[in-house]
Scaffold this motif. Structure first.
Motif, short mmCIF file in Angstrom:
data_model
loop_
_atom_site.label_atom_id
_atom_site.label_comp_id
_atom_site.label_asym_id
_atom_site.label_seq_id
_atom_site.Cartn_x
_atom_site.Cartn_y
_atom_site.Cartn_z
N GLU A 67 0.80 -1.22 0.00
CA GLU A 67 0.00 0.00 0.00
C GLU A 67 0.84 1.27 0.00
O GLU A 67 0.33 2.35 -0.25
CB GLU A 67 -0.97 0.03 1.18
CG GLU A 67 -0.34 -0.19 2.55
CD GLU A 67 -0.30 -1.65 2.94
OE1 GLU A 67 0.52 -2.39 2.36
OE2 GLU A 67 -1.07 -2.06 3.83
N ASP B 111 1.47 6.21 1.13
CA ASP B 111 0.18 6.86 0.86
C ASP B 111 -0.98 6.10 1.49
O ASP B 111 -1.90 6.71 2.06
CB ASP B 111 -0.06 6.96 -0.65
CG ASP B 111 0.74 8.08 -1.29
OD1 ASP B 111 1.43 8.81 -0.55
OD2 ASP B 111 0.70 8.21 -2.53
N ARG C 145 2.78 16.34 -4.01
CA ARG C 145 1.32 16.40 -3.91
C ARG C 145 0.82 17.75 -3.36
O ARG C 145 -0.15 18.31 -3.84
CB ARG C 145 0.80 15.25 -3.05
CG ARG C 145 -0.72 15.18 -2.96
CD ARG C 145 -1.19 13.97 -2.20
NE ARG C 145 -1.06 12.75 -3.00
CZ ARG C 145 -0.16 11.80 -2.81
NH1 ARG C 145 0.70 11.91 -1.82
NH2 ARG C 145 -0.11 10.74 -3.58
N GLU D 229 -5.24 8.93 -7.20
CA GLU D 229 -4.51 8.93 -8.47
C GLU D 229 -3.01 9.02 -8.24
O GLU D 229 -2.29 9.72 -8.96
CB GLU D 229 -5.00 10.10 -9.35
CG GLU D 229 -6.48 10.08 -9.66
CD GLU D 229 -6.90 8.89 -10.50
OE1 GLU D 229 -6.01 8.21 -11.08
OE2 GLU D 229 -8.11 8.62 -10.58
N SER D 230 -2.52 8.31 -7.23
CA SER D 230 -1.09 8.36 -6.90
C SER D 230 -0.22 7.91 -8.08
O SER D 230 0.87 8.45 -8.31
CB SER D 230 -0.79 7.48 -5.69
OG SER D 230 -1.37 8.02 -4.52
N GLU D 231 -0.71 6.91 -8.82
CA GLU D 231 0.07 6.42 -9.95
C GLU D 231 0.20 7.48 -11.04
O GLU D 231 1.25 7.60 -11.68
CB GLU D 231 -0.59 5.16 -10.54
CG GLU D 231 -0.27 3.89 -9.78
CD GLU D 231 1.21 3.55 -9.79
OE1 GLU D 231 1.84 3.67 -10.87
OE2 GLU D 231 1.75 3.20 -8.74
N LEU D 232 -0.87 8.27 -11.24
CA LEU D 232 -0.81 9.35 -12.22
C LEU D 232 0.26 10.36 -11.84
O LEU D 232 1.02 10.83 -12.68
CB LEU D 232 -2.17 10.04 -12.34
CG LEU D 232 -3.28 9.29 -13.09
CD1 LEU D 232 -4.57 10.12 -13.07
CD2 LEU D 232 -2.87 9.01 -14.52
N PHE E 212 2.87 9.86 -9.91
CA PHE E 212 4.20 9.24 -10.04
C PHE E 212 4.64 9.22 -11.50
O PHE E 212 5.78 9.55 -11.82
CB PHE E 212 4.17 7.83 -9.47
CG PHE E 212 5.51 7.15 -9.49
CD1 PHE E 212 6.43 7.38 -8.48
CD2 PHE E 212 5.85 6.29 -10.52
CE1 PHE E 212 7.68 6.76 -8.50
CE2 PHE E 212 7.10 5.67 -10.55
CZ PHE E 212 8.02 5.91 -9.54
N ASP E 213 3.72 8.82 -12.39
CA ASP E 213 4.07 8.73 -13.81
C ASP E 213 4.34 10.09 -14.42
O ASP E 213 5.17 10.22 -15.33
CB ASP E 213 2.94 8.04 -14.58
CG ASP E 213 2.85 6.55 -14.26
OD1 ASP E 213 3.84 5.99 -13.75
OD2 ASP E 213 1.78 5.95 -14.50
N ASN F 8 7.36 11.98 -10.89
CA ASN F 8 8.52 11.28 -10.34
C ASN F 8 9.28 10.46 -11.37
O ASN F 8 10.52 10.50 -11.42
CB ASN F 8 8.08 10.38 -9.19
CG ASN F 8 7.48 11.17 -8.04
OD1 ASN F 8 6.31 11.54 -8.10
ND2 ASN F 8 8.26 11.44 -7.02
N ARG F 9 8.54 9.70 -12.17
CA ARG F 9 9.23 8.81 -13.12
C ARG F 9 10.11 9.60 -14.10
O ARG F 9 11.28 9.26 -14.29
CB ARG F 9 8.21 7.94 -13.86
CG ARG F 9 8.84 6.78 -14.61
CD ARG F 9 7.78 6.03 -15.42
NE ARG F 9 6.72 5.48 -14.59
CZ ARG F 9 6.80 4.34 -13.92
NH1 ARG F 9 7.92 3.63 -13.98
NH2 ARG F 9 5.80 3.90 -13.20
#
Length: 600
Positions: free
Chosen positions: A142, A145, A312, A344-347, A349-350, A353-354
């Protein structure tokens, strides 16, 4: 240094953060609480006046990471030192309700030790729990976050039950800035005045030094992929010992600042006009400019980190300034808003961060529909944090040396990235003046009853810097300590940092040297871990029979963990000690001060 002058809020959020993660959760929580009609005090642990815990704070929220071997972040140590005073009464803080959120990694033996230690001590001083404490684990499915969301939900419920004015505000509303920028009309600042602004920090922090660059030399081959610099800084009245660090205060390049100003034309119109910053300013490591000549341009150059990766809390404010009068603006506002949510943490990161996108690039990408009011700039863009480097020279009152790897790489979106400090440092010329400060690390390489125990040093890459300081200091003082240096580089002919020095000292019988080179052909021990294990008989004897101290320094990640595992494997092979017993022995060495790590 300008100290934080808190308001009368009963809710106080204090954070201890080394890399900025814990700080961003604290800033995000502060913004969240403002939308529940709470105006919390936000500060680092060290910068919050201790006496105000007794007079102003009723609800205390602490967010703290753990660094190194269970240590508190730099900006939390002074606070903890006060809490540990033996004369403090057990009911000192019995008026405070407390919760804590720890940010850690369970692969480390002292997982979330810092937040746990803070929480335990505050309870001993009378605090009661406001809501359940939380120890977040970075490597869990998890992630931090997931832990944060659940912890915040419990916290909001508790605050709602205790604070009568707890009322949710429409999230579309733009709340007033905490530190509004005020333009001083008809007060243009000259270029000459602006050029001197970086040195006016000295007016507010007596610990800062003015240094002059004596040398800024590349010490890796010109055809090697990495540029490592050996930097020598001359100054006066320096006091440091081996193991200490220095803090450098980099600046943004004027061209990047111009791009940002041009993206917001209303900023450009007032870029060179004097400004004031209103509200309760946070304390800044390195002080803050006390000058009537502060401008928006100089603020952006010297103090606001426009090339950092947006977090964030940045997007939580930014989406409010997106014009939604067009369909394109509506889409972009929704996109920015999504980046500020945990759903939307993945959004996020992409996007950020990435590819290591910067705040500058983000604002430029959305500039067509963004209009950020000048008064929100200080609140929106994070402060430039000092960069810390291990000292690479023996103690001197007039000079200090560092070894710095210039950060420069190409991202997945094919863009060249250069670290803020790297870009600034690389262009420094001989004779240039800079600001820096010496930071005492209190690293001791002594044991009770043993005057000079053997020292096993493991320093791959620029982790060699503090080893150079230790070795040169030991040679200068002519002590009898046995020094064992294990280094790790790619090529002997390209990036063997200070290699000639090590060979010279080895030939003089002042150093036991064990280098490894991962990319040279024909080498048996490619990595420093291989070289360590190859010398298991020597190291096993030093550790078990001669009370040797181990010092590991270098980049965080796999290296420190693999080195620690290697040492336990060495004990197992040398003495036939069971694996779990060997691992416990290494952990005990940490507790005894015999196993030290300095990683970044």
């Amino acid at each position: 240094m300008l100290k934080y002058d808190s308001d009368n809020s009963e809710v106080t959020i204090l954070y201890g953060s080394e890399t900025g993660n814990a700080e961003d959760y604290a800033r995000f929580l502060s913004l969240r609480l403002q939308y529940f009609s709470i105006n919390p005090t936000l500060s680092t642990l060290d910068d919050y006046p201790i006496k105000k815990l007794a007079t102003h704070t009723r609800y205390l929220i602490i967010i703290c990471s753990t660094t190194g071997q269970g240590a508190l972040p730099r900006n939390a140590k002074k606070f903890m030192k006060f809490l540990l005073k033996k004369k403090l009464p057990s009911d000192l803080l019995n008026h405070i309700k407390l919760t804590t959120f720890g940010v850690g990694d369970s692969s480390y033996s002292k997982f979330n030790y810092a937040s746990r230690k803070l929480h335990t001590r505050l309870l001993q001083l009378g605090c009661e729990e406001l809501s359940p404490r939380c120890e977040a684990d970075e490597i869990s499915p998890e992630g931090v976050d997931g832990y944060y969301q659940e912890w915040e939900q419990q916290l909001l419920k508790s605050l709602n039950a205790h604070i009568p004015t707890f009322v949710e505000i429409d999230p579309e509303i733009i709340l007033p800035p905490q530190n509004a920028i005020e333009i001083v009309e008809d007060s243009i600042v000259s270029d000459d005045q602006s050029e001197k602004l970086s040195l006016t920090r000295l007016e507010s922090d007596p610990n800062l030094k003015i240094g002059k660059i004596k040398q800024n030399k590349r010490i890796t081959a010109t055809d090697h992929f990495q540029d490592v610099r050996h930097v020598t800084i001359e100054s006066e009245d320096l006091k440091y010992v081996s193991g200490d660090t220095i803090a450098l205060y980099p600046a943004n390049d004027p061209q990047s600042v111009d791009l940002l100003l041009q993206s917001q034309p209303h900023w450009m119109k007032v870029a060179d006009t004097a400004i004031n910053i209103k509200g309760n300013l946070p304390a800044l490591d390195g002080g803050y400019i006390k000058s009537d000549s502060l401008t928006l341009r100089s603020l952006l150059i010297h103090h606001l980190d426009i090339v950092s990766v947006p977090r964030r809390s940045f997007f939580y404010k930014l989406w409010h300034f997106c014009d939604e009068s067009t369909e394109d603006g509506q889409r972009e506002k929704e996109k920015l808003r999504e980046f500020s949510t945990f759903e939307e943490s993945e959004l996020l990161f992409d996007y950020a961060n990435r590819p290591r996108r910067s705040i500058l690039e983000t604002i430029l990408e959305f500039q067509q529909n963004l209009r950020i009011p000048v008064e929100y700039i200080f609140d929106l863009i994070p402060l430039i944090q000092p960069r810390y480097f291990s000292i690479a020279s023996k103690p001197s009152a007039t000079s200090v040396e560092i070894a710095v790897a210039i950060v420069e790489y190409r991202t997945i979106i094919r863009r060249i990235r250069r670290g803020l400090c790297s870009k600034w440092l690389k262009q420094l010329q001989e004779g240039d003046e800079i600001i820096f400060s010496v930071q005492n690390s209190n690293l001791k390489f002594l044991l009770p009853g043993i005057e000079t125990p053997p020292l096993i040093m493991v320093g791959p890459g620029t982790g060699i810097a503090p080893m150079k300081s230790l070795i040169e200091s030991s040679v200068q003082s002519q002590d009898s300590r046995e020094l064992y240096l294990f280094t790790g580089f790619r090529f002997k002919e390209k990036d063997y940092l200070f290699g000639e020095l090590w060979t010279q000292l080895q030939n003089q019988n002042k150093l036991h040297l064990f280098p490894s080179f991962s990319r040279d052909e024909g080498t048996k021990s490619k990595y420093v871990q291989d070289k360590l294990f190859q010398e298991y008989e020597l190291l096993g004897d030093l550790i078990l029979n001669k009370n040797a101290i181990i010092f590991v320094c270098g980049s965080s990640g796999k290296m420190p963990k693999e080195v620690k595992v290697t040492f336990s494997e060495i004990l197992t092979k040398y003495k036939g000690i069971p694996e779990n017993t060997a691992q416990k022995y290494i952990i005990d060495m940490e507790d005894q001060g015999r196993y030290k790590e300095e990683v970044w």
